[in-house]
Design a protein around this motif. Structure first.
Motif, PDB file in Angstrom:
ATOM      1  N   ARG A   1     -10.976  48.250 -17.634  1.00 34.78           N
ATOM      2  CA  ARG A   1     -10.593  48.893 -18.865  1.00 34.78           C
ATOM      3  C   ARG A   1      -9.079  49.000 -18.923  1.00 34.78           C
ATOM      4  NH1 ARG A   1     -11.931  50.271 -15.241  1.00 34.78           N
ATOM      5  NH2 ARG A   1     -14.081  50.350 -15.835  1.00 34.78           N
ATOM      6  N   ARG A   2      -8.583  49.102 -20.149  1.00 35.34           N
ATOM      7  CA  ARG A   2      -7.160  49.323 -20.344  1.00 35.34           C
ATOM      8  C   ARG A   2      -6.820  50.759 -20.069  1.00 35.34           C
ATOM      9  NH1 ARG A   2      -4.267  46.554 -23.373  1.00 35.34           N
ATOM     10  NH2 ARG A   2      -2.727  47.462 -22.002  1.00 35.34           N
ATOM     11  N   ARG A   3      -5.677  50.972 -19.405  1.00 31.95           N
ATOM     12  CA  ARG A   3      -5.203  52.334 -19.253  1.00 31.95           C
ATOM     13  C   ARG A   3      -4.717  52.848 -20.602  1.00 31.95           C
ATOM     14  NH1 ARG A   3      -0.562  53.042 -15.602  1.00 31.95           N
ATOM     15  NH2 ARG A   3       0.041  50.963 -16.271  1.00 31.95           N
TER      16      ARG A   3
ATOM     17  N   ILE B   1     -10.403  44.163 -22.816  1.00 27.46           N
ATOM     18  CA  ILE B   1     -10.099  42.785 -23.214  1.00 27.46           C
ATOM     19  C   ILE B   1      -8.625  42.451 -23.031  1.00 27.46           C
ATOM     20  CG2 ILE B   1      -9.510  43.068 -25.678  1.00 27.46           C
ATOM     21  CD1 ILE B   1     -12.015  40.513 -24.167  1.00 27.46           C
ATOM     22  N   GLY B   2      -7.764  43.470 -22.886  1.00 29.89           N
ATOM     23  CA  GLY B   2      -6.349  43.226 -22.645  1.00 29.89           C
ATOM     24  C   GLY B   2      -6.067  42.599 -21.292  1.00 29.89           C
ATOM     25  N   HIS B   3      -7.049  42.587 -20.411  1.00 29.67           N
ATOM     26  CA  HIS B   3      -6.876  41.968 -19.104  1.00 29.67           C
ATOM     27  C   HIS B   3      -7.150  40.464 -19.136  1.00 29.67           C
ATOM     28  CE1 HIS B   3      -6.209  45.728 -17.044  1.00 29.67           C
ATOM     29  NE2 HIS B   3      -7.255  46.242 -17.653  1.00 29.67           N
TER      30      HIS B   3
ATOM     31  N   ASP C   1      -5.219  34.808 -23.355  1.00 34.92           N
ATOM     32  CA  ASP C   1      -5.786  34.335 -24.618  1.00 34.92           C
ATOM     33  C   ASP C   1      -6.905  33.322 -24.418  1.00 34.92           C
ATOM     34  OD1 ASP C   1      -3.870  35.953 -25.736  1.00 34.92           O
ATOM     35  OD2 ASP C   1      -2.615  34.317 -26.477  1.00 34.92           O
ATOM     36  N   GLU C   2      -6.724  32.393 -23.479  1.00 34.25           N
ATOM     37  CA  GLU C   2      -7.730  31.347 -23.291  1.00 34.25           C
ATOM     38  C   GLU C   2      -9.064  31.931 -22.843  1.00 34.25           C
ATOM     39  OE1 GLU C   2      -7.126  29.399 -19.030  1.00 34.25           O
ATOM     40  OE2 GLU C   2      -5.240  29.449 -20.143  1.00 34.25           O
ATOM     41  N   ASP C   3      -9.026  32.943 -21.970  1.00 35.73           N
ATOM     42  CA  ASP C   3     -10.261  33.560 -21.500  1.00 35.73           C
ATOM     43  C   ASP C   3     -10.835  34.521 -22.536  1.00 35.73           C
ATOM     44  OD1 ASP C   3     -10.371  32.155 -19.143  1.00 35.73           O
ATOM     45  OD2 ASP C   3      -9.356  33.698 -17.950  1.00 35.73           O
ATOM     46  N   PHE C   4      -9.986  35.128 -23.336  1.00 38.00           N
ATOM     47  CA  PHE C   4     -10.433  35.929 -24.474  1.00 38.00           C
ATOM     48  C   PHE C   4     -11.280  35.071 -25.399  1.00 38.00           C
ATOM     49  CE2 PHE C   4      -9.241  39.453 -27.527  1.00 38.00           C
ATOM     50  CZ  PHE C   4      -9.793  38.912 -28.681  1.00 38.00           C
TER      51      PHE C   4
ATOM     52  N   SER D   1      -2.112  43.747 -17.779  1.00 40.12           N
ATOM     53  CA  SER D   1      -2.824  43.751 -19.057  1.00 40.12           C
ATOM     54  C   SER D   1      -1.831  43.592 -20.182  1.00 40.12           C
ATOM     55  CB  SER D   1      -3.607  45.057 -19.234  1.00 40.12           C
ATOM     56  OG  SER D   1      -2.710  46.160 -19.303  1.00 40.12           O
ATOM     57  N   ILE D   2      -2.324  43.170 -21.330  1.00 44.91           N
ATOM     58  CA  ILE D   2      -1.489  42.986 -22.498  1.00 44.91           C
ATOM     59  C   ILE D   2      -2.035  43.828 -23.649  1.00 44.91           C
ATOM     60  CG2 ILE D   2      -2.776  40.872 -23.097  1.00 44.91           C
ATOM     61  CD1 ILE D   2      -0.303  39.870 -24.573  1.00 44.91           C
TER      62      ILE D   2
END
Length: 316
Positions: A17-19, A205-207, A210-213, A250-251
């Motif tokens: 999860r994103r922090r 999903i921020g982890h 883009d390609e894996d998203f 993460s992004i």
């Protein structure tokens, strides 16, 4: 299907999860480019992804596989050191749990009858980046007969099993239960075809680069039933650009960035809503309902016009 715990050093894991992190000084220049948590500025997302994984983020063949493994390994290492509690998985902001669940439930309750009608049916959900089962326990089990959880951090998933055991769950109906616990990295997970009415993806999903998203959502579409949908709930930047967190790998993407990726996934935004009542120092959080078919134009307007010909009251 219950899975074994992950090995101590997984090959290609993803954090759960994103922090919930403060915006602070990171908000500057996000509108035009991007910045990382050390203050380094990037002219584009492609520049950042070339630095981090050796590719643009959208071209799997161009990524350096060693760098990509390092990206995921650093992220999983961060979460392996976090306590398996609400306070832990919410990055020290356990106080937002109640308002998070409240806003998510309002969004979900609006969508379920729109997509499936009001007749009672057996509903199944998938909780992605499920952590300790916080969303499943506080939200999904109130609306779905079965919930599957996918989570790559083993001590989080073991806590979820305990939290969601029948002795720890108080449900109005005994038929609602957590069914399967998958200890699998999200970029490696493929849902069972046609099993899910809703796939819930929150603060994880921020982890994924883009390609894996794109790859994940492209695979996961096959896991939806007819009229099924995704709920993506995630941190967003203000205005535009992106922020790279070097601590947990993460992004945080902008709304525009997300929508470009949705298009590449072949997904459409059915509706979207902002999370309310979060502390001001946190990033904004947005909820997206994503569907695989293009929404019909004018449906919402037609509902609004439906009562437009009612006779008005004429005062003498």
């Amino acid at each position: 299907m219950n899975t074994a715990a992950l090995p101590p050093v997984p090959l290609c894991p993803i954090p759960p999860r994103r922090r919930l992190v403060p915006r602070s000084a990171l908000k500057r220049q996000m509108e035009v480019s991007g910045i990382d948590s050390n203050g380094r500025e990037f002219s584009s997302a492609s520049e950042m992804w070339r630095e981090e994984i050796g590719g643009t983020g959208t071209e799997a063949a161009g990524s350096d596989q060693t760098k990509l493994r390092d990206w995921y390994s650093k992220g999983i290492s961060y979460w392996q050191g976090v306590e398996a509690s609400v306070e832990g998985v919410l990055g020290g902001y356990g106080c937002v749990n109640d308002t998070d669940v409240k806003e998510s439930e309002a969004f979900l309750k609006m969508l379920l009858p729109l997509r499936f009608g009001k007749e009672k049916r057996h509903l199944v959900a998938l909780d992605c980046g499920a952590g300790i089962g916080r969303v499943t326990k506080n939200l999904l089990l109130r609306h779905f007969n079965e919930v599957d959880l996918v989570e790559p951090v083993s001590h989080f998933l073991e806590t979820a099993r305990e939290n969601l055991s029948p002795s720890n769950i108080m449900q109005e109906e005994d038929t609602n239960k957590a069914t399967n616990f998958y200890c699998v990295p999200l970029q490696d997970f493929t849902p069972e075809p046609g099993r899910y009415d809703v796939i819930w993806v929150q603060w994880c999903i921020g982890h994924l680069p883009d390609e894996d998203f794109i790859s994940f959502f492209s695979r996961a579409k096959a896991g939806l039933k007819t009229n099924g949908f995704f709920i993506l709930k995630e941190n967003t930047t203000r205005g535009g650009g992106f922020v790279l967190d070097k601590d947990d790998q993460s992004i945080t993407r902008s709304d525009t960035y997300f929508r470009e990726l949705f298009e590449r996934c072949g997904l459409y935004v059915h509706s979207a809503r902002d999370q309310k009542e979060l502390p001001k120092e946190l990033f904004p959080v947005k909820m997206y309902c994503l569907v695989t078919e293009k929404p019909r134009k004018g449906v919402n307007n037609a509902r609004k016009r439906k009562h437009g010909n009612r006779p008005a009251i004429i005062k003498s």
